[in-house]
Design an enzyme around this catalytic site. Structure first.
Site, PDB file in Angstrom:
ATOM      1  N   CYS A   1      79.888  67.514   6.338  1.00 52.17           N
ATOM      2  CA  CYS A   1      79.997  67.913   4.926  1.00 52.17           C
ATOM      3  C   CYS A   1      81.427  68.126   4.430  1.00 52.17           C
ATOM      4  O   CYS A   1      81.899  67.395   3.567  1.00 52.17           O
ATOM      5  CB  CYS A   1      79.196  69.193   4.704  1.00 52.17           C
ATOM      6  SG  CYS A   1      77.443  68.930   4.942  1.00 52.17           S
TER       7      CYS A   1
HETATM    8  N1  LIG Z   1      74.220  68.168   8.554  1.00 53.51           N
HETATM    9  C1  LIG Z   1      74.451  69.126   7.700  1.00 53.51           C
HETATM   10  O1  LIG Z   1      74.866  70.197   8.087  1.00 53.51           O
HETATM   11  C2  LIG Z   1      74.194  68.932   6.218  1.00 53.51           C
HETATM   12  C3  LIG Z   1      74.165  70.062   5.407  1.00 53.51           C
HETATM   13  C4  LIG Z   1      73.907  69.913   4.047  1.00 53.51           C
HETATM   14  C5  LIG Z   1      73.739  68.632   3.525  1.00 53.51           C
HETATM   15  N2  LIG Z   1      73.798  67.531   4.323  1.00 53.51           N
HETATM   16  C6  LIG Z   1      73.587  66.233   3.698  1.00 53.51           C
HETATM   17  O2  LIG Z   1      72.269  65.787   3.984  1.00 53.51           O
HETATM   18  C7  LIG Z   1      72.242  64.377   4.128  1.00 53.51           C
HETATM   19  C8  LIG Z   1      71.638  64.016   5.472  1.00 53.51           C
HETATM   20  O3  LIG Z   1      72.498  64.493   6.493  1.00 53.51           O
HETATM   21  P1  LIG Z   1      72.015  64.767   7.963  1.00 53.51           P
HETATM   22  O4  LIG Z   1      73.057  65.643   8.560  1.00 53.51           O
HETATM   23  O5  LIG Z   1      70.588  65.218   7.992  1.00 53.51           O
HETATM   24  O6  LIG Z   1      72.107  63.284   8.556  1.00 53.51           O
HETATM   25  P2  LIG Z   1      71.597  62.775   9.989  1.00 53.51           P
HETATM   26  O7  LIG Z   1      72.465  61.650  10.356  1.00 53.51           O
HETATM   27  O8  LIG Z   1      71.430  63.933  10.922  1.00 53.51           O
HETATM   28  O9  LIG Z   1      70.131  62.237   9.713  1.00 53.51           O
HETATM   29  C9  LIG Z   1      69.869  61.203   8.855  1.00 53.51           C
HETATM   30  C10 LIG Z   1      68.633  60.446   9.381  1.00 53.51           C
HETATM   31  O10 LIG Z   1      68.328  59.456   8.389  1.00 53.51           O
HETATM   32  C11 LIG Z   1      67.908  58.284   9.049  1.00 53.51           C
HETATM   33  N3  LIG Z   1      68.078  57.175   8.129  1.00 53.51           N
HETATM   34  C12 LIG Z   1      69.210  56.526   7.766  1.00 53.51           C
HETATM   35  N4  LIG Z   1      68.925  55.590   6.841  1.00 53.51           N
HETATM   36  C13 LIG Z   1      67.618  55.652   6.604  1.00 53.51           C
HETATM   37  C14 LIG Z   1      66.738  54.949   5.744  1.00 53.51           C
HETATM   38  N5  LIG Z   1      67.181  54.011   4.925  1.00 53.51           N
HETATM   39  N6  LIG Z   1      65.438  55.243   5.779  1.00 53.51           N
HETATM   40  C15 LIG Z   1      64.959  56.208   6.606  1.00 53.51           C
HETATM   41  N7  LIG Z   1      65.749  56.932   7.442  1.00 53.51           N
HETATM   42  C16 LIG Z   1      67.054  56.654   7.421  1.00 53.51           C
HETATM   43  C17 LIG Z   1      68.772  58.217  10.289  1.00 53.51           C
HETATM   44  O11 LIG Z   1      68.178  57.414  11.295  1.00 53.51           O
HETATM   45  C18 LIG Z   1      68.839  59.708  10.691  1.00 53.51           C
HETATM   46  O12 LIG Z   1      67.816  60.062  11.593  1.00 53.51           O
HETATM   47  C19 LIG Z   1      73.674  63.920   3.933  1.00 53.51           C
HETATM   48  O13 LIG Z   1      73.864  63.544   2.602  1.00 53.51           O
HETATM   49  C20 LIG Z   1      74.470  65.149   4.221  1.00 53.51           C
HETATM   50  O14 LIG Z   1      75.713  65.140   3.543  1.00 53.51           O
HETATM   51  C21 LIG Z   1      74.003  67.668   5.672  1.00 53.51           C
END
Ligand SMILES: NC(=O)c1ccc[n+]([C@@H]2O[C@H](COP(=O)([O-])OP(=O)(O)OC[C@H]3O[C@@H](n4cnc5c(N)ncnc54)[C@H](O)[C@@H]3O)[C@@H](O)[C@H]2O)c1
Length: 449
Positions: free
Chosen positions: A272
């Protein structure tokens, strides 16, 4: 449509589809399942789908027991089969939003998820984007995709943005008890989305538009980036003045109002803070406005690994050693304490810069026994007495709480402590160098024989 959907939510008969089962999507799935909803988790990774259906978690904040329980009770199924999303009454999108090499937003995952939603969407669904992104994404990407299917937003389907606020490793503030901000395209969109989250999250905060919700998340993360940059600069200032930055921060934090404690370190990491502000900077560039705070904070934070390496070089130099050929043990490489997340970790830059200077670099991190970066596999070493004794320098990049820092100070020769992890140790064999060194001399202590 709206009333029927609200009723399904109220009765917990609404099925919830979640696209992307990572750090954000999986904890969300657990909360909806716990609240009595049936959850269809859709992920393009067949490995993740199989693991979850086998009752195993790949996210540290979610236990395998929690996954196994929701699978066993029939409240959760993972699938890589896109059409199954069509069964869901609510679709939440939590796919990655990284940066391209040019530091511009990489919207490919959101685009792919949007196209999937457009293919499976049907009347009577609520669709919410959760991925962190630039203001305007929900209206500019999702709305036209759904309208392209002939739906009227707010009548046939409901569309909103609601940012996730997961803080990996935080046991106090979880998905359930962290307030959830929601902004809908129309009042009815906001109403339906708020009802959905209200069914499993303690407090929902409504804002007037998706843009306000999108910007809320970016303000939160920009606030952190800017404040971390400020204390990082303060560490450099203190170093030049011969003042201990930690002492100054501790003293400032006794002010009961108007000050918030941030601590310096080797740079910023995670999915983030290093990335999200660039989404806003990029959007503003398209509007001919330069976001100066964001740019400056990014600059200062990204220079911290080089500053750390300068400290290592100076410490070694003081002992008549060069970086080239020195054995440097990096202690802790996850981007923050007590988690296993390596994404954007400043440790990677610290290790790379040391290697470029010819150091023989190894690392220890019980949370990250191995990792692959740009196709190269790295394997951690055990934290043995010998590995500490034989290192020319130990660099504490991440201060995991399961490390005995007294032992590190007792056995190593030189410790570069970027996190103040050794603050409560008593002097040992090592010379301890902190980010801001009042102390190169003050903390220099001979080995007790
Ligand atoms: N990790 C954090 O601490 C956090 C906190 C707040 C917000 N976010 C935001 O949340 C969002 C997701 O982040 P995350 O950390 O969960 O990511 P992540 O990489 O942990 O998980 C994302 C998942 O989405 C899947 N994926 C990718 N493309 C896809 C598609 N087209 N269809 C279906 N699945 C798909 C991937 O295989 C993966 O399992 C981002 O925008 C991030 O900025 C993350």
């Amino acid at each position: 449509m709206k009333d029927a959907l609200l009723q399904k939510i109220e009765r917990r008969t609404a099925q919830v589809g979640i696209i992307g089962l990572g750090y954000v999507g999986l904890p969300l799935a657990v909360e909806f399942a716990k609240a009595g909803f049936k959850v269809i988790g859709y992920d393009v990774s067949k490995r993740v789908v199989k693991l979850l259906n086998d009752g195993k978690s790949h996210i540290k904040d979610v236990t395998s027991a929690a996954v196994a329980e929701m699978v066993r009770s029939g409240h959760f199924v993972a699938t890589a089969d896109e059409p199954r999303l069509g069964e869901a009454d609510a679709i939440l999108i939590a796919v990655p939003t990284p940066l391209a090499k040019t530091r511009d937003p990489d919207m490919s995952f959101v685009m792919a998820a949007t196209e999937a939603v457009a293919r499976v969407a049907r009347r009577g669904q609520v669709i919410v984007l959760e991925s962190t992104t630039y203001p305007g994404t929900t209206r500019e990407l999702l709305q036209p995709a759904l309208e392209g299917r002939g739906f009227v937003i707010g009548r046939d389907v409901f569309l909103a943005f609601s940012p996730e606020r997961v803080d990996p490793g935080n046991e106090k503030w979880t998905t359930k008890n962290t307030p959830k901000v929601v902004g809908g395209l129309t009042a009815d969109c906001a109403h339906v989305a708020a009802a959905l989250y209200g069914a499993c999250i303690d407090r929902v905060v409504l804002v007037s538009s998706p843009e306000a919700a999108e910007l809320t998340k970016l303000l939160e993360n920009t606030f952190r980036s800017v404040n971390i940059a400020l204390v990082n600069e303060m560490a450099i200032v203190c170093d030049k003045l011969g003042v201990n930055v930690w002492e100054v921060i501790d003293a400032a934090a006794t002010k009961p109002f108007g000050f918030m404690r941030f601590t310096p370190g080797p740079g910023i990491g995670g999915h983030c803070i290093p990335l999200d502000p660039h989404y806003l900077a990029w959007k503003m560039r398209t509007l001919n406005y330069k976001t100066r705070f964001i740019d400056l904070a990014g600059e200062i934070n990204s220079e911290m690994p080089a500053y750390v390496v300068k400290k290592v070089a100076a410490g070694l130099n003081d002992q008549r050693k060069s970086v080239k050929g020195s054995r440097v043990l990096v202690l802790g490489i996850a981007y923050k304490r007590d988690i296993d997340d390596m994404r954007e970790s400043p440790a990677l830059d610290v290790m790379r810069l040391l290697e470029e200077l010819g150091a023989d670099v190894s690392y220890h991190d019980s949370y990250v026994p191995e990792f692959t970066e740009e196709g190269v596999r790295h394997q951690g070493v055990a934290l043995t007495d010998a590995s500490l004794r034989e290192s020319d320098a130990v660099v504490i990049v991440t201060d995991h709480s399961n490390v005995d820092y007294q032992r590190v100070v007792n056995l190593a020769t030189l410790v570069i402590d970027t996190r103040n992890a050794t603050a409560r140790t008593i002097p040992g064999r090592a010379r301890v160098v902190s980010l801001s060194d009042a102390s190169m001399k003050a903390r220099e202590v001979e080995a007790k024989s």
